[in-house]
Design a protein around this motif. Structure first.
Motif, PDB file in Angstrom:
ATOM      1  N   LEU A 465       1.090  -0.809  -0.124  1.00 17.78           N
ATOM      2  CA  LEU A 465      -0.151  -0.002   0.032  1.00 17.78           C
ATOM      3  C   LEU A 465       0.736   0.924   0.410  1.00 17.78           C
ATOM      4  CD1 LEU A 465      -2.279  -0.829   2.745  1.00 17.78           C
ATOM      5  CD2 LEU A 465      -2.964  -0.918  -0.134  1.00 17.78           C
ATOM      6  N   VAL A 466       0.246   2.091  -0.706  1.00 15.07           N
ATOM      7  CA  VAL A 466       1.078   3.721  -0.816  1.00 15.07           C
ATOM      8  C   VAL A 466       0.465   4.688   0.247  1.00 15.07           C
ATOM      9  CG1 VAL A 466       2.218   5.674  -1.801  1.00 15.07           C
ATOM     10  CG2 VAL A 466       2.406   2.712  -2.877  1.00 15.07           C
ATOM     11  N   LEU A 467       0.322   5.467   0.132  1.00 18.88           N
ATOM     12  CA  LEU A 467      -0.242   6.620   1.666  1.00 18.88           C
ATOM     13  C   LEU A 467       0.612   7.327   0.957  1.00 18.88           C
ATOM     14  CD1 LEU A 467      -0.399   6.872   5.451  1.00 18.88           C
ATOM     15  CD2 LEU A 467      -1.336   8.364   3.723  1.00 18.88           C
ATOM     16  N   LEU A 468      -1.016   7.862   0.337  1.00 21.56           N
ATOM     17  CA  LEU A 468      -0.504   9.490  -0.551  1.00 21.56           C
ATOM     18  C   LEU A 468      -1.214  10.379  -0.793  1.00 21.56           C
ATOM     19  CD1 LEU A 468       0.644   8.973  -4.779  1.00 21.56           C
ATOM     20  CD2 LEU A 468      -0.906   7.258  -3.236  1.00 21.56           C
ATOM     21  N   PRO A 469      -2.333  11.481  -0.851  1.00 19.67           N
ATOM     22  CA  PRO A 469      -0.359  12.029  -0.445  1.00 19.67           C
ATOM     23  C   PRO A 469      -0.532  12.722   0.907  1.00 19.67           C
ATOM     24  CG  PRO A 469      -2.814  13.653  -1.048  1.00 19.67           C
ATOM     25  CD  PRO A 469      -3.359  12.917  -1.281  1.00 19.67           C
ATOM     26  N   SER A 470       0.663  12.574   1.266  1.00 24.11           N
ATOM     27  CA  SER A 470       1.022  12.465   2.994  1.00 24.11           C
ATOM     28  C   SER A 470       1.827  13.409   3.658  1.00 24.11           C
ATOM     29  CB  SER A 470       1.754  11.080   2.631  1.00 24.11           C
ATOM     30  OG  SER A 470       2.027  10.331   4.036  1.00 24.11           O
ATOM     31  N   TYR A 471       1.519  13.450   4.288  1.00 28.25           N
ATOM     32  CA  TYR A 471       1.799  15.682   5.038  1.00 28.25           C
ATOM     33  C   TYR A 471       2.615  14.436   6.432  1.00 28.25           C
ATOM     34  CZ  TYR A 471       2.581  20.068   7.440  1.00 28.25           C
ATOM     35  OH  TYR A 471       2.530  21.137   7.904  1.00 28.25           O
ATOM     36  N   SER A 472       3.918  15.439   6.457  1.00 27.76           N
ATOM     37  CA  SER A 472       4.560  14.612   8.277  1.00 27.76           C
ATOM     38  C   SER A 472       4.887  16.269   8.400  1.00 27.76           C
ATOM     39  CB  SER A 472       6.014  14.585   7.797  1.00 27.76           C
ATOM     40  OG  SER A 472       6.530  13.271   8.776  1.00 27.76           O
ATOM     41  N   PRO A 473       4.230  16.655   9.573  1.00 27.24           N
ATOM     42  CA  PRO A 473       3.647  17.735  10.329  1.00 27.24           C
ATOM     43  C   PRO A 473       5.330  18.181  10.718  1.00 27.24           C
ATOM     44  CG  PRO A 473       1.626  16.877  10.871  1.00 27.24           C
ATOM     45  CD  PRO A 473       3.122  15.677   9.868  1.00 27.24           C
ATOM     46  N   GLU A 474       5.364  19.538  10.913  1.00 26.82           N
ATOM     47  CA  GLU A 474       5.264  20.681   9.529  1.00 26.82           C
ATOM     48  C   GLU A 474       5.942  20.558   8.444  1.00 26.82           C
ATOM     49  OE1 GLU A 474       4.045  24.117  11.944  1.00 26.82           O
ATOM     50  OE2 GLU A 474       2.107  22.622  12.932  1.00 26.82           O
ATOM     51  N   ASN A 475       7.195  19.596   8.410  1.00 27.45           N
ATOM     52  CA  ASN A 475       8.234  19.203   7.274  1.00 27.45           C
ATOM     53  C   ASN A 475       7.882  19.261   5.956  1.00 27.45           C
ATOM     54  OD1 ASN A 475      10.750  20.310   7.108  1.00 27.45           O
ATOM     55  ND2 ASN A 475      11.052  17.823   8.182  1.00 27.45           N
ATOM     56  N   HIS A 526      -1.390  -5.012   7.819  1.00 30.86           N
ATOM     57  CA  HIS A 526      -0.012  -5.896   7.225  1.00 30.86           C
ATOM     58  C   HIS A 526       0.830  -5.491   5.946  1.00 30.86           C
ATOM     59  CE1 HIS A 526       0.240  -6.991  12.082  1.00 30.86           C
ATOM     60  NE2 HIS A 526      -0.850  -8.256  10.684  1.00 30.86           N
ATOM     61  N   ARG A 527      -0.301  -5.079   5.205  1.00 30.15           N
ATOM     62  CA  ARG A 527      -0.015  -4.906   3.712  1.00 30.15           C
ATOM     63  C   ARG A 527       0.638  -2.596   3.858  1.00 30.15           C
ATOM     64  NH1 ARG A 527      -4.363  -4.834  -0.208  1.00 30.15           N
ATOM     65  NH2 ARG A 527      -3.381  -4.044  -1.587  1.00 30.15           N
ATOM     66  N   LEU A 528       1.309  -2.600   5.071  1.00 24.55           N
ATOM     67  CA  LEU A 528       1.061  -1.276   4.741  1.00 24.55           C
ATOM     68  C   LEU A 528       2.891  -0.942   4.901  1.00 24.55           C
ATOM     69  CD1 LEU A 528      -0.336   0.477   7.620  1.00 24.55           C
ATOM     70  CD2 LEU A 528      -0.222   1.655   5.224  1.00 24.55           C
ATOM     71  N   PRO A 529       4.063  -0.470   4.379  1.00 21.10           N
ATOM     72  CA  PRO A 529       5.172  -0.280   4.089  1.00 21.10           C
ATOM     73  C   PRO A 529       5.657  -0.680   5.320  1.00 21.10           C
ATOM     74  CG  PRO A 529       4.252   1.513   3.398  1.00 21.10           C
ATOM     75  CD  PRO A 529       3.203   0.897   3.195  1.00 21.10           C
ATOM     76  N   PRO A 530       7.478  -1.024   5.231  1.00 17.66           N
ATOM     77  CA  PRO A 530       7.853  -1.224   6.816  1.00 17.66           C
ATOM     78  C   PRO A 530       8.391   0.800   5.978  1.00 17.66           C
ATOM     79  CG  PRO A 530       8.867  -2.109   4.842  1.00 17.66           C
ATOM     80  CD  PRO A 530       7.896  -1.852   4.752  1.00 17.66           C
TER      81      PRO A 530
END
Length: 738
Positions: A465-475, A526-530
C-alpha cells in the motif's frame, strides 16, 4: 521555616506587574489570573468557550475528493509538487481566537507601603492568596460550584469594585454595557459584550457580598466603605443572541461564605492533584525560594520538583469542559498567538500526554469531550477531502468547529491523516490502565479504520500500500513539496489505528461481524510498507525511495513510532531503534520551540538516552521559558505565553523514570543528573498497576500495586526478566546500581 518536603505551591514577594506573571486558578471551565495587588486587586476572568468570531464559523473543508485520484497518479508518476494543486486556493484562515472576558478590580482608597507582602499559590487547594499587613485576598475557581470565588478581608475595607473589559488588544468596536444594582447583601455587577459584526455575545456576572459597612452605587460599579470583608462570585456565559433574544445572565450559586465554597471544592481538586507526587530530596533552602528566584537555578532538583507539581496543577486546572489550549485556560490579551487554539499536530498531544501515567482521568475526559463534540465535523472532512468514510481531524480547532479549513501551500494541513490516531491514543491508554475497553473509544477507532479502508487503495510496484498524499507536520522533503508520499508518521498512525481498532473488535468474540472487521483491518495494516532507513543511517521521515530528509525542524513527527507509540523500541526492534536514535541525533531545534525540545526529550527517554533527555531539559530550563507564575512560554526569554512546556515537563520526568506497555514495565530507562535520587509515587501503568518508585545512586526499590493478575516483562539497566503479578498483592522489587 525550611521545607523538608517538596513545595506543593509557589510564592513571590511582590504583586504581578504583568498578567503573564499572575497566578492561575481554574476548574476546566472558568479560569482566573490573579495579580495580587493590595491597592488594585485585579483578577482576569477567562472561560474555555470565549472565542472571538472572525468569519471562520461557517468555514468548511475544501471539496477535493473528485481530484484525489489524479493527484495520486501524478505523485506516483514522480511529480513531487502535485499535491500543491490539491487545494481550492483559498487564503489561509485562522480559527476563532481565544480571549479574556474582563477583569474584576477592587481598588482600595488608601494603601500605604507594603508590609510583609507575600503572594502564594497553593497547588493542593487551587487558591491564590495575597497578604499585606492586615489585608488578605484569596481566589480560587470552584470545581463544585463552577464559579470564581474571591474573598478580601481588611479592617475598615473601603474600595471601589468594578468589571473592566479594557484589556490589551480589546477590539475598539466591541459593544459593551455595564450595570450595577444593590442587593440585600451587597450588589450585583453585570457586563455584557457583543462581538462586532456578529450575533455572538457574552455576559459576565459578579455577585458582591459585603460584611459590615455600607455599599453604594458608583459611576463604574459599586463602592464599599468600612466593611470587614467582601466576597465576589463571578461567572461568564457565551451565547448567540439569535437563540437568546434577551441576554441571559449566568446563574450564580446561592450566597454562602468562603469556607463553605472552599469545602465543597477541595475534595474534587485536592484528591486529583495528590494522586501522584515527585520528591527529589532537594536542598531545603532552594525549596524555600520564591518561584522567580528558583528559576535562576536551572540545575536544581528543587526546580524540577516545583515545575513537576506546577505542571500537574496547571494541567488539571485547565481541563474540564475542554482540554488545555495553547495557553491552557488563560490569557490576559485578546491577541493570542496562533488564536490560542487547540493545536492537534503536537501541542495538545504533548500537553495531555501524562493523563494516563500521572493518573489524571479528568484530563482524559476533557479530551474525550472535545473529540466527541467534533466527530460530525471530522466525518465531513473525510468526505470532502478524501471521498472516504470515517474521520479526519483538522490540525487546529477553536473548540467549536472541527472542520479542516486552516491550510495553505506551506502548511497543507488538510492533507494530514494522522491526527485522529494521536488524539485517540490517550483514550486507549486510559482503557489499558483501567482494564476496561470503553465502547466510545472502540466506535471512534472503528470509524478511523473505515477511513483507512477507503483511503488506502493505491499500491507500489511490489504490491504494498502507498499512502498519498502524505504530510509530515510541519516539514517537507529537502527535494520535494510538503504533500509527499508515505510519511513515516502517517504509516505508523495508520498501522496503529487499524490494529487498535481490530483489537477492540476482537473483544466481541460472539459477534461474527466484529471478528470479520478485526481480521480485515489487521490484514490491511500488514500491507503497509515498513519504515525506511536513509543513507545517513537514520529513520527516514518519508519511507518513499528518493525523498530526502530535512533535519533542522522543531517537529519530530517521523518518530511517532517511538513515542507515543511502541512500534519501535530498543527491546523489540533494536535495528529500527538505532535508526530512530540516529534520526534524533540529526534533528535540529530550528526555532527553539519549547514543544520541540520536550518532544525530543520524550523520544530520547524511550530510546534510553538520558544524556539527550538532560540536554533537552537544559535547553528549556536554561532558556528562560518560565514566567514567575510557573506558566511557560513558546520561545526562549519568555516570548509568547504558551502552556506546552508547563504541561509537558511532568511527562518527560515520568518517562525518564518509569515506562510501561500492556505487557512491559521499564524502570529508570534514562538517567538524568538532576534525577540522581528521589521518590515518584502513584504512577499508573498500562497493565493496570500503580507504581511507587524510590531510587538513589546505590539502587532502587519499586512497589508494584497490581489490579490484575498477569505476567509482564521487567526491564532495568541490568537486563530483562519476568514479573508475575497477582491482583491485590503488592510486589516489591529491589534493584542494584543503575
Amino acid at each position: 521555616m525550611t521545607p523538608t518536603e517538596p513545595a506543593h505551591g509557589t510564592w513571590e514577594p511582590a504583586p504581578a506587574d504583568r498578567w503573564e506573571d499572575g497566578y492561575l486558578s481554574g476548574n476546566g471551565h472558568h479560569g482566573a489570573l490573579v495579580h495580587g495587588d493590595p491597592g488594585d486587586d485585579r483578577v482576569i476572568v477567562t472561560h474555555h468557550t470565549l472565542v472571538r468570531p472572525n468569519g471562520s464559523e461557517d468555514a468548511r473543508a475544501p471539496e477535493l475528493a473528485a481530484r484525489l485520484a489524479e493527484t495520486q497518479d501524478r505523485l506516483l508518476a514522480g511529480d513531487l509538487t502535485a499535491a500543491e494543486d490539491f487545494t481550492d486556493h483559498r487564503p489561509l484562515q485562522w480559527v476563532q481566537p481565544f480571549h479574556p472576558a474582563f477583569q474584576t478590580r477592587v481598588r482600595r482608597d488608601t494603601t500605604g507601603p507594603t508590609h510583609r507582602y507575600r503572594r502564594a499559590l497553593d497547588f493542593t487547594t487551587g487558591e491564590a492568596i495575597a497578604t499585606d499587613a492586615d489585608w488578605t485576598s484569596r481566589v480560587f475557581v470552584s470545581r463544585a460550584d463552577d464559579v470564581i470565588v474571591q474573598h478580601i478581608t481588611a479592617p475598615a475595607l473601603t474600595a471601589g469594585i468594578a468589571l473592566d473589559h479594557e484589556l490589551p488588544g480589546t477590539p475598539d468596536d466591541l459593544s459593551v454595557t455595564r450595570t450595577a444594582s444593590l442587593t440585600p447583601d451587597g450588589a450585583l455587577l453585570a457586563l455584557r459584550a457583543r462581538y462586532p459584526g456578529s450575533t455572538k455575545a457574552y455576559t459576565g456576572l459578579t455577585r458582591v457580598i459585603v460584611t459590615g459597612g455600607t455599599t453604594t452605587l458608583s459611576t463604574t460599579g459599586v463602592r464599599i466603605q468600612n466593611a470587614g470583608s467582601v466576597l465576589l462570585l463571578t461567572r461568564v456565559h457565551r451565547y448567540d443572541t439569535r437563540e437568546q433574544r434577551h441576554p441571559a445572565d449566568p446563574a450564580l450559586p446561592h450566597p454562602d461564605d468562603y469556607t463553605a465554597f472552599r469545602a465543597r471544592h477541595l475534595p474534587l481538586h485536592r484528591d486529583a492533584y495528590r494522586r501522584v507526587t515527585l520528591d527529589l530530596h532537594a536542598d531545603p533552602d532552594q525549596r524555600a525560594l520564591p518561584g522567580s528566584e528558583l528559576l535562576k537555578h536551572p540545575t536544581s532538583p528543587a526546580l524540577l520538583e516545583r515545575l513537576f507539581a506546577a505542571g500537574r496543577y496547571h494541567l488539571l486546572s485547565a481541563s474540564g469542559l475542554r482540554p488545555p489550549r495553547l495557553t491552557g485556560l488563560w490569557t490576559g490579551d485578546w491577541d493570542t498567538a496562533w488564536s490560542g487554539a487547540f493545536t492537534l499536530d503536537a501541542n495538545l498531544n504533548l500537553q495531555t500526554s501524562s493523563a494516563a501515567s500521572a493518573d489524571l482521568p479528568e484530563v482524559t475526559q476533557a479530551l474525550r469531550q472535545l473529540i466527541e463534540a467534533q466527530l460530525d465535523d471530522w466525518r465531513a472532512n473525510a468526505r470532502a477531502v478524501f471521498g472516504a468514510r470515517g474521520i479526519v481531524t483538522p490540525a487546529h480547532t477553536d473548540g467549536e468547529s472541527g472542520h479542516s479549513f486552516h491550510f495553505s501551500r506551506e502548511y497543507p494541513l488538510h492533507l494530514w491523516t494522522s491526527g485522529a490516531d494521536w488524539l485517540l491514543k490517550p483514550l486507549a491508554d486510559h482503557d489499558e490502565t483501567t482494564g476496561a475497553r470503553d465502547p466510545r473509544t472502540a466506535a471512534a477507532l472503528a470509524e478511523l479504520a473505515e477511513f483507512h479502508e477507503d483511503f488506502l487503495t493505491r499500491t507500489d510496484a511490489d504490491g504494498q500500500l502507498v499512502l498519498l498524499p502524505s504530510y509530515s507536520p510541519e516539514n517537507r522533503p529537502a527535494n520535494g513539496s510538503w504533500g509527499a508520499i508515505n510519511a513515516a508518521m502517517d504509516l505508523s498512525a495508520a498501522r496503529h489505528a487499524l490494529l487498535a481498532a481490530a483489537a477492540y473488535q476482537a473483544e466481541s468474540a460472539e459477534n461474527p461481524e466484529a471478528l470479520a472487521r478485526a481480521a480485515r483491518w489487521t490484514a490491511l495494516a500488514h500491507r503497509l510498507p515498513p519504515h525506511r532507513v536513509n543513507p545517513d543511517g537514520a529513520l527516514a521521515e518519508w519511507a518513499w525511495p528518493g525523498l530526502e530528509d530535512t533535519y533542522d525542524h522543531r517537529h519530530l513527527s517521523h518518530l511517532y513510532a517511538v513515542w507515543p507509540l511502541d512500534e519501535i523500541t530498543p527491546y523489540d526492534t533494536p535495528d529500527l531503534a538505532e535508526a530512530a536514535h540516529r534520526a534524533l541525533q540529526l534533528r535540529g531545534a530550528e526555532n527553539d520551540s519549547a514543544h520541540g525540545h520536550l518532544h525530543h526529550a520524550l523520544i530520547a527517554a524511550r530510546l534510553r538516552d538520558g544524556t539527550r533527555v538532560a540536554d533537552a531539559l537544559a535547553a528549556v530550563l536554561d532558556g528562560d521559558f518560565f514566567h514567575a507564575s510557573l506558566m511557560s512560554a513558546h520561545y526562549p526569554h519568555r516570548h509568547v505565553y504558551n502552556a506546552d512546556a508547563a504541561h509537558t515537563l511532568p511527562t518527560v520526568l515520568i518517562e525518564a523514570l518509569i515506562q510501561s506497555t500492556p505487557d512491559r514495565l521499564v524502570l529508570l530507562p534514562a538517567r538524568v543528573p538532576a534525577l540522581a535520587r528521589g521518590e515518584l509515587r502513584g504512577i499508573r501503568t498500562r497493565f493496570g498497576a500503580r507504581i511507587d518508585l524510590a531510587w538513589d545512586e546505590a539502587g532502587a526499590r519499586a512497589v508494584v500495586h497490581p489490579t490484575r493478575t498477569l505476567r509482564v516483562e521487567l526491564r532495568t539497566s541490568t537486563g530483562a526478566g519476568q514479573l508475575d503479578l497477582v491482583a491485590g498483592e503488592d510486589h516489591v522489587l529491589t534493584l542494584g546500581t543503575w
